[in-house]
Enzyme design. Structure first.
Site, PDB file in Angstrom:
ATOM      1  N   PHE A 132       0.859  -1.187   0.000  1.00  0.00           N
ATOM      2  CA  PHE A 132       0.000   0.000   0.000  1.00  0.00           C
ATOM      3  C   PHE A 132       0.896   1.239   0.000  1.00  0.00           C
ATOM      4  CE2 PHE A 132      -2.742   3.209   1.823  1.00  0.00           C
ATOM      5  CZ  PHE A 132      -3.982   2.930   1.281  1.00  0.00           C
ATOM      6  N   ASP A 204       2.161  -4.793   9.077  1.00  0.00           N
ATOM      7  CA  ASP A 204       0.952  -3.991   8.939  1.00  0.00           C
ATOM      8  C   ASP A 204      -0.217  -4.966   8.790  1.00  0.00           C
ATOM      9  OD1 ASP A 204      -1.206  -2.569   7.838  1.00  0.00           O
ATOM     10  OD2 ASP A 204       0.125  -1.090   6.901  1.00  0.00           O
ATOM     11  N   TYR A 229     -10.831   1.078  10.646  1.00  0.00           N
ATOM     12  CA  TYR A 229     -12.054   1.321   9.864  1.00  0.00           C
ATOM     13  C   TYR A 229     -12.333   0.278   8.780  1.00  0.00           C
ATOM     14  CZ  TYR A 229      -8.509   3.710   6.967  1.00  0.00           C
ATOM     15  OH  TYR A 229      -7.388   4.011   6.246  1.00  0.00           O
ATOM     16  N   LYS A 230     -11.455  -0.717   8.640  1.00  0.00           N
ATOM     17  CA  LYS A 230     -11.707  -1.743   7.613  1.00  0.00           C
ATOM     18  C   LYS A 230     -12.508  -2.872   8.248  1.00  0.00           C
ATOM     19  CE  LYS A 230      -7.900  -0.093   4.842  1.00  0.00           C
ATOM     20  NZ  LYS A 230      -6.458  -0.105   4.600  1.00  0.00           N
ATOM     21  N   ARG A 378     -11.953  -4.753  -6.752  1.00  0.00           N
ATOM     22  CA  ARG A 378     -11.813  -5.492  -5.486  1.00  0.00           C
ATOM     23  C   ARG A 378     -13.181  -5.849  -4.908  1.00  0.00           C
ATOM     24  NH1 ARG A 378      -7.894  -2.536  -1.300  1.00  0.00           N
ATOM     25  NH2 ARG A 378      -9.628  -1.062  -1.331  1.00  0.00           N
TER      26      ARG A 378
HETATM   27  C1  LIG Z   1      -5.803   1.021   4.561  1.00  0.00           C
HETATM   28  C2  LIG Z   1      -4.334   0.939   4.689  1.00  0.00           C
HETATM   29  C3  LIG Z   1      -3.606   2.002   5.231  1.00  0.00           C
HETATM   30  C4  LIG Z   1      -4.312   3.246   5.624  1.00  0.00           C
HETATM   31  O1  LIG Z   1      -3.527   4.176   6.275  1.00  0.00           O
HETATM   32  P1  LIG Z   1      -4.213   5.471   6.915  1.00  0.00           P
HETATM   33  O2  LIG Z   1      -3.124   6.127   7.620  1.00  0.00           O
HETATM   34  O3  LIG Z   1      -5.333   4.994   7.779  1.00  0.00           O
HETATM   35  O4  LIG Z   1      -4.801   6.277   5.803  1.00  0.00           O
HETATM   36  C5  LIG Z   1      -2.242   1.833   5.376  1.00  0.00           C
HETATM   37  N1  LIG Z   1      -1.625   0.701   4.993  1.00  0.00           N
HETATM   38  C6  LIG Z   1      -2.309  -0.341   4.465  1.00  0.00           C
HETATM   39  C7  LIG Z   1      -1.590  -1.577   4.062  1.00  0.00           C
HETATM   40  C8  LIG Z   1      -3.679  -0.236   4.278  1.00  0.00           C
HETATM   41  O5  LIG Z   1      -4.350  -1.243   3.738  1.00  0.00           O
END
Ligand SMILES: *Cc1c(COP(=O)(O)O)cnc(C)c1O
Length: 419
Positions: A132, A204, A229-230, A378
């Site tokens: 990401f 992560d 939030y996921k 997705r």
């Molecule tokens: C959703 C996600 C993020 C989101 O980061 P925010 O700081 O909440 O915007 C970061 N890393 C991964 C791998 C994600 O899937």
């Protein structure tokens, strides 16, 4: 896992699977729009009904009437620890090793700096190129700040590169489930390889927590971060969490030494003295309403066995792939996720050159997934509120869109800010 004998699956086969589903009752814990199928819990989890009542109370009673007293009287102040302890159970950590705070991006920065200071003589930070973007961006600037070389490699190069770097390697930082492909990386093996050369592992868990069982301590992970939030359903922009293994806690320095990370914040002393435990990873005041929403949302998992969630989410993904093969073979979709569910998180990604427009048309038809440039559609399967017949319905609506070329309309092709 799915035991269907005949060649072609039918809607009735899918509803028969729903009848045997031990998690079927969990759907009523969520407020979902009628007639729609929500396949984007990997991006923004659905709203747990209990959160509506909790927010009402937090806003009207605790904020409105309690005012400043609510930090003490309504238990606001220890909410980061309480919520961290609930999440700890889902990720294989002890309750005092996890705390809720900040965003995933900010927590990544904190643990990257903290971890690299535990390996002061080493010079390389290893990441996955296709992670990401925020993970790679944060790693790269943190590397600049600390004078570390940031090496971004392809998935299959991770383990050989660890061995090759040996004593130069300070940290491996990876996401357990890739956001685009849904591919799972082997946390046990990669963490062990990193430790073999004396490096630390940061994981992560954005696409893992709430979707599959995570065993941070069994894998001897050093640090982890993840998203509220996921799959944890904490609401838009919910705070994130951070894990520090107990063996590192007393040595770890948070590079943003805010007052909430102090041993005694309300003594207002002039010298910073870090808290003795996980609280040292805090910075400042929490977004309290979002935090309370997340705490309530995570409560949805209190009586849920993550192994059961995982079994169902694998079966949902398998069913989706099987129906796409069966119903959509002529429409040019490719599979961007592993076909083997053991190697796949709780999502299936399809590739199509018109993926953006097709997804917009599908959302218009009440099946909500999302799109990641350049060509990935997705579909996330949150096992608490998605059933087998929902999968049938989604593929059926997608088929209608493909047969009628519904997507081939300027209305569906105009790019929105959030895809
Ligand atoms: C959703 C996600 C993020 C989101 O980061 P925010 O700081 O909440 O915007 C970061 N890393 C991964 C791998 C994600 O899937």
């Amino acid at each position: 896992m799915i035991q269907i004998t005949q060649d072609l699956l039918s809607r009735a086969d899918c509803s028969a699977l729903d009848e045997k589903d031990p998690l079927a009752g969990c759907k009523s814990r969520f407020a979902l729009p009628d007639g729609e199928v929500y396949l984007d819990g990997n991006s923004l989890g659905a709203l747990p009904k209990a959160v509506v009542e909790r927010m009402q109370r937090a806003i009207v009673n605790e904020w409105g009437s309690g005012l400043i007293r609510s930090w003490n009287d309504a238990g606001w102040y220890p909410a980061p620890q309480r919520t961290g302890a609930k999440i700890a159970r889902l990720i294989g950590a002890d309750s005092d090793e996890v705390i809720v705070c900040d965003s995933t991006s900010v927590n990544l920065f904190k643990v990257l700096v903290a971890a690299s200071r535990l390996r002061p003589d080493r010079t390389v930070l290893l990441v996955e190129r296709g992670n990401f973007p925020t993970d790679v961006y944060v790693a790269s600037e943190t590397g600049n700040l600390l004078g570390l070389e940031v090496l971004a490699v392809e998935p299959d190069e991770i383990i050989p590169t660890i061995t090759e770097l040996g004593e130069r390697l300070a940290i491996v930082q990876l996401t357990e489930v890739n956001y685009k492909s849904g591919r799972i990386y082997d946390m046990t093996r990669i963490t062990a390889e990193a430790h073999n050369v004396g490096a630390l592992a940061i994981w992560d868990l954005c696409h893992s927590s709430g979707a599959l069982p995570v065993r941070l301590n069994a894998c001897e992970v050093d640090f982890a971060v993840g998203c509220g939030y996921k799959y944890l359903n904490g609401g838009p922009g919910a705070p994130a969490y951070v894990f520090v293994a107990r063996r590192h806690l007393s040595d770890v320095r948070n590079p943003i030494s805010g007052w909430h990370g102090h041993a005694r914040p309300f003594e207002f002393t002039h010298e910073f003295e870090p808290h003795g435990g996980i609280d040292r990873m805090l910075i400042g005041t929490a977004p309290q309403l979002s935090l309370l929403a997340l705490e309530e949302a995570v409560g949805v998992f209190d009586d849920v066995d993550m192994e059961v969630v995982r079994t169902k989410s694998r079966a949902l993904g398998d069913l989706f792939i099987r129906l796409v093969d069966q119903e959509l073979a002529e429409f040019g979709f490719g599979l961007a996720s592993p076909r083997n569910s053991a190697e796949r998180g709780s999502q299936v990604s399809l590739v199509h050159s018109e993926g953006y427009a097709i997804m917009q048309a599908l959302i218009d038809a009440g099946v909500i997934g999302d799109f990641r440039a350049p060509d990935i559609m997705r579909f996330g399967f949150a096992a608490l509120y998605i059933g087998y017949e929902d999968i049938w319905e989604s593929v059926a609506r997608l088929k209608t869109i493909m047969q009628g070329r519904v997507w081939d309309d300027p209305r569906h092709k105009a790019r929105k800010a959030v895809t």
